[in-house]
Design an enzyme around this catalytic site. Structure first.
Site, PDB file in Angstrom:
ATOM      1  N   ASN A 111       0.845  -1.196   0.000  1.00  0.00           N
ATOM      2  CA  ASN A 111       0.000   0.000   0.000  1.00  0.00           C
ATOM      3  C   ASN A 111       0.880   1.246   0.000  1.00  0.00           C
ATOM      4  OD1 ASN A 111       0.632  -0.802   2.686  1.00  0.00           O
ATOM      5  ND2 ASN A 111      -1.018   0.429   3.528  1.00  0.00           N
ATOM      6  N   ILE A 112       0.441   2.236  -0.768  1.00  0.00           N
ATOM      7  CA  ILE A 112       1.190   3.489  -0.919  1.00  0.00           C
ATOM      8  C   ILE A 112       0.227   4.622  -0.629  1.00  0.00           C
ATOM      9  CG2 ILE A 112       2.578   4.903  -2.482  1.00  0.00           C
ATOM     10  CD1 ILE A 112       3.019   2.279  -4.143  1.00  0.00           C
ATOM     11  N   GLU A 113       0.378   5.213   0.541  1.00  0.00           N
ATOM     12  CA  GLU A 113      -0.563   6.268   0.966  1.00  0.00           C
ATOM     13  C   GLU A 113      -0.117   7.639   0.463  1.00  0.00           C
ATOM     14  OE1 GLU A 113      -1.088   5.664   5.190  1.00  0.00           O
ATOM     15  OE2 GLU A 113      -2.220   3.810   4.826  1.00  0.00           O
ATOM     16  N   ASN A 114      -0.996   8.600   0.641  1.00  0.00           N
ATOM     17  CA  ASN A 114      -0.738   9.948   0.117  1.00  0.00           C
ATOM     18  C   ASN A 114      -1.357  10.969   1.052  1.00  0.00           C
ATOM     19  OD1 ASN A 114      -1.461  12.400  -1.845  1.00  0.00           O
ATOM     20  ND2 ASN A 114       0.160  11.199  -2.782  1.00  0.00           N
ATOM     21  N   ALA A 115      -0.746  12.164   1.094  1.00  0.00           N
ATOM     22  CA  ALA A 115      -1.290  13.248   1.919  1.00  0.00           C
ATOM     23  C   ALA A 115      -2.720  13.574   1.499  1.00  0.00           C
ATOM     24  CB  ALA A 115      -0.404  14.481   1.784  1.00  0.00           C
ATOM     25  N   TYR A 117      -5.605  11.774   1.000  1.00  0.00           N
ATOM     26  CA  TYR A 117      -5.882  10.383   1.384  1.00  0.00           C
ATOM     27  C   TYR A 117      -6.453   9.490   0.279  1.00  0.00           C
ATOM     28  CZ  TYR A 117      -5.070  11.652   6.327  1.00  0.00           C
ATOM     29  OH  TYR A 117      -4.529  12.064   7.507  1.00  0.00           O
ATOM     30  N   CYS A 122      -4.045   0.482  -2.529  1.00  0.00           N
ATOM     31  CA  CYS A 122      -3.863  -0.728  -1.721  1.00  0.00           C
ATOM     32  C   CYS A 122      -2.776  -1.624  -2.323  1.00  0.00           C
ATOM     33  CB  CYS A 122      -5.166  -1.527  -1.665  1.00  0.00           C
ATOM     34  SG  CYS A 122      -6.519  -0.712  -0.828  1.00  0.00           S
ATOM     35  N   GLU A 124      -2.924  -4.798  -2.974  1.00  0.00           N
ATOM     36  CA  GLU A 124      -3.414  -5.743  -3.988  1.00  0.00           C
ATOM     37  C   GLU A 124      -3.438  -5.092  -5.364  1.00  0.00           C
ATOM     38  OE1 GLU A 124      -4.693  -4.867  -1.128  1.00  0.00           O
ATOM     39  OE2 GLU A 124      -5.890  -6.452  -0.202  1.00  0.00           O
TER      40      GLU A 124
END
Ligand code: THU
Length: 192
Positions: A111-115, A117, A122, A124
């Site tokens: 998973n690669i999140e971001n400011a 949101y 995800c 997968e």
């Protein structure tokens, strides 16, 4: 977790320790191809290929879940290994996915999140992106590991739908407590 070297050949270096994975890491432990492949492996999972537009059998009766076997556990180990590369700056919830392509290549995702949101992705779908970008659209199984407590990390609804674009209802979704079917997790998926 024994017998991984026998179950999925090629994941471990020859003569290596049990936990010495052949992930594409550089000297500082970074994945060289973070969204890439581990390498081709031998496996016994059936291939799913819906690129011709095959539809689900709406009457299929699918088991809730099957017990983990050695091959499934091996794939979970890979998902757990790549999980450490997750970029989960905001939730702290790290997820890793290992997706087996029909060719035997194992595609990794985190998973690669971001400011911003909703811009996060995800694990997968990261793995699906890696695979499709490499030209592979037929798959045999996915293993998912998330969180720190060993509880099963169920794929979110969007990821279930994205998997259903490429994989049939009996596609194995391997979680830490057993092997689920995609059709059991997402009955009546949307298709055009
Ligand atoms: N997440 C995944 O990567 N896969 C799942 O199956 C469930 C949720 C991620 C999205 C987000 O970065 C974090 O977990 C918390 O929701």
């Amino acid at each position: 977790m024994a017998n991984f070297k026998d179950v999925i050949k090629g994941i471990f270096r020859e003569g290596s320790e049990e936990d010495d994975y052949v992930l594409p890491l550089d000297e500082s432990g970074r994945l060289i191809r973070p969204m890439g492949t581990v390498r081709a492996v031998e496996h016994s999972f059936k291939t799913h290929d819906r690129s011709g537009g095959a539809q689900s059998d709406p009457d299929a009766v699918l088991p809730d879940k099957l017990p983990l076997d050695d091959e499934s556990r091996a794939l979970l180990e890979i998902a757990d290994a790549v999980r450490g590369k997750a970029y989960a700056k905001y939730s702290g919830f790290r997820v890793g996915a290992a997706l087996v392509g029909a060719s035997g290549q194992v595609y990794l995702g985190v998973n690669i999140e971001n400011a911003s949101y909703p811009a996060g992705i995800c694990a997968e779908r990261s793995a699906i992106c890696a695979a499709v970008s490499a030209g592979e659209t037929a798959f045999s199984a996915i293993a998912i590991v998330g969180g720190e407590n060993g509880e099963p990390c169920f794929p979110c609804g969007i990821c279930r739908q994205v998997l259903s674009e490429f994989c049939g209802p009996d596609f194995p979704v391997i979680l830490t407590d057993g092997v689920y079917s995609l059709g059991g997790l997402l009955p009546h998926s949307f298709s055009l």
